[in-house]
Motif scaffolding. Structure first.
Motif, PDB file in Angstrom:
ATOM      1  N   LEU A  61       4.717 -14.089  33.128  1.00 23.42           N
ATOM      2  CA  LEU A  61       3.617 -14.199  34.083  1.00 23.42           C
ATOM      3  C   LEU A  61       4.096 -14.917  35.343  1.00 23.42           C
TER       4      LEU A  61
ATOM      5  N   TYR B 119      -0.970 -11.085  39.978  1.00 24.24           N
ATOM      6  CA  TYR B 119      -0.178 -11.231  38.746  1.00 24.24           C
ATOM      7  C   TYR B 119       0.698 -10.015  38.509  1.00 24.24           C
TER       8      TYR B 119
ATOM      9  N   LEU C 216       2.411 -15.928  39.002  1.00 26.16           N
ATOM     10  CA  LEU C 216       1.092 -15.982  39.635  1.00 26.16           C
ATOM     11  C   LEU C 216       1.211 -16.398  41.090  1.00 26.16           C
TER      12      LEU C 216
END
Length: 490
Positions: free
Chosen positions: A382, A490, A384
């Motif tokens: 991930l 994302y 972000l």
């Protein structure tokens, strides 16, 4: 349009001068300088190409104004249209840097700090700019020549370019920027070497310079050769070419979220039994995986199958995977209910799971049978990015910063409708009593992800509040509403 239904991503980047500073468009008075040490909003430029002449480019600032140069070499960024002073040619150098030449006046753009001009007749170090892509670094890679997508092939230990639709986590690639060059990282955190092998460490053989040709990307290795798909499976490695042709060109495309859905009966929603959707499977395969494509305006969502069809509302509330085009009946509203979701069809009814597992949009309200557990499967890593920058560990504390120009890669782990977020050091995110998001947790804490907008998600802590970046950039778990500071690319 390729089978994924996407156009290529607009190329956005920062330009770094010979002193390591970024070209900046100030909000006040449309002033230009090259003083910024990092890539943030004011340092992002969008490349627009001329439709008639693909060698011609226009450089648009974050304010929507275009870089321009007059006959005396004076540089401005006030023009709001494609006029002749805004036309530039990119002259790529062997080290990957660009010289920008005014097409009208044939002079080169360069300088430092507040002293920028477009008057040089020859290219020196001061007229060279390194290119730092400002796109979100996770994307799908499409071969222009083969019209196929790249994906990790675990059994062959390679990146193969033979996928019709970029399906599943294997099609997710991460572009890692390092000292002016890029590495290609697979979903299992390995790096592509120029001989086609996947390595656990990055090094000279895994670093590529990005080159632009006709709006497409080429990856040039340390020997001056280019990545291209080879052989029947399209093994991605460097070929013999020292000039990029069609085989060496790629598009980066947005990687849409792909999800599996579990109904109240504990079974996965599937298309395995035919066109009618039913929750009757115990395994997660491509047949149980659906791509969510969220409309920018309405925020409604389509669900696409691995065959390329859409969920479709049919007579009597039936849901079938039969539509080949988007329409009102392929759009669904997603309601986020903590660790569950409910889906409302175009007839105003909620989808419910019948005793035999069949899905029907017939319910007026949400009960247990209308709730589904939604699991995001193609973001195990991930990254972000918020309105002010990427989320990164704070250097000297256990908190997180949401306004950095560099990013950390976090690990996302699914847990019964919730998610645990883990840092590089293997410790977990949690919200402390002061409302700060910390990254040194010994035990995992539940967070809820809400895929609320096109390319953006929101994260709720177990207190039910949204994670947001405050004015100073610190990540806090105290957001009461879905403001722009609580939305993360994302």
């Amino acid at each position: 349009m390729p089978a994924n239904g996407n156009g290529p991503l607009k190329l956005q980047f920062g330009l770094i001068n010979h002193e390591g500073r970024y070209l900046t468009a100030e909000a006040f008075g449309f002033k230009l300088n090259a003083s910024a040490p990092s890539l943030k909003k004011k340092q992002i430029w969008t490349l627009e190409q001329d439709f008639q002449d693909t060698q011609l480019v226009y450089l648009r600032s974050h304010l929507g104004r275009y870089l321009a140069s007059d006959k005396d070499g004076k540089v401005t960024c006030e023009s709001d249209g494609h006029n002749s002073d805004c036309r530039f040619l990119i002259v790529a150098q062997s080290d990957g840097r660009w010289a920008l030449q005014s097409e009208q006046h044939l002079r080169f753009f360069g300088g430092s700090q507040d002293y920028l001009s477009c008057f040089a007749q020859v290219i020196t170090d001061a007229e060279l700019w390194a290119v730092h892509l400002a796109l979100h670094p996770q994307a799908n890679l499409l071969s222009v020549a083969r019209k196929r997508y790249a994906h990790l092939s675990m059994e062959d230990g390679e990146i193969a370019v033979d996928m019709n639709i970029p399906w599943g986590v294997a099609a997710l690639l991460t572009l890692v920027y390092l000292d002016g060059k890029y590495c290609l990282k697979t979903c299992d955190s390995r790096f592509l070497s120029n001989d086609g092998k996947l390595l656990t460490q990055s090094g000279r053989a895994t670093a590529y310079m990005l080159e632009l040709k006709c709006g497409k990307l080429a990856f040039k290795d340390c020997e001056g050769k280019y990545l291209s798909p080879m052989g029947p499976t399209g093994t991605l490695r460097s070929g013999r070419c020292s000039k990029p042709g069609k085989d060496e060109l790629f598009d980066l495309e947005e990687s849409h979220p792909q999800v599996v859905l579990m109904a109240a009966n504990g079974r996965y929603v599937s298309i395995r039994q035919g066109v009618s959707l039913a929750a009757n499977q115990e395994d997660e395969t491509d047949m149980e995986t659906f791509q969510m494509e969220i409309d920018k305006e309405t925020k409604k969502c389509t669900f696409r199958t691995s065959q390329g069809n859409y969920w479709d509302l049919v007579a009597h509330g039936g849901i079938q995977s039969s539509a080949t085009e988007v329409s009102a009946n392929t759009m669904f509203s997603v309601e986020w209910l903590g660790h569950k979701v409910a889906l409302k069809a175009n007839n105003g009814k909620y989808i419910c799971t019948k005793k035999n597992g069949q899905l029907l949009a017939v319910s007026d309200s949400i009960g247990e049978d209308e709730q589904l557990t939604l699991k995001l499967i193609n973001r195990p890593m991930l990254i972000l990015r918020g309105e002010n920058g990427f989320i990164c560990h704070h250097k000297n504390s256990n908190t997180l910063d949401g306004s950095r120009s560099v990013y950390d890669i976090f690990t996302l782990q699914f847990s019964n409708g919730a998610y645990h977020i883990k840092g590089v050091d293997g410790r977990f995110w949690y919200v402390n009593s002061a409302g700060l998001v910390c990254s040194d947790g010994e035990a995992p804490e539940d967070f809820a992800l809400e895929l609320v907008e096109h390319r953006r998600l929101a994260i709720r802590g177990k207190n039910g509040k949204y994670l947001r970046g405050d004015q100073g950039g610190t990540l806090k778990g105290d957001g009461l509403s879905l403001s722009s500071s609580a939305l993360w690319e994302y």
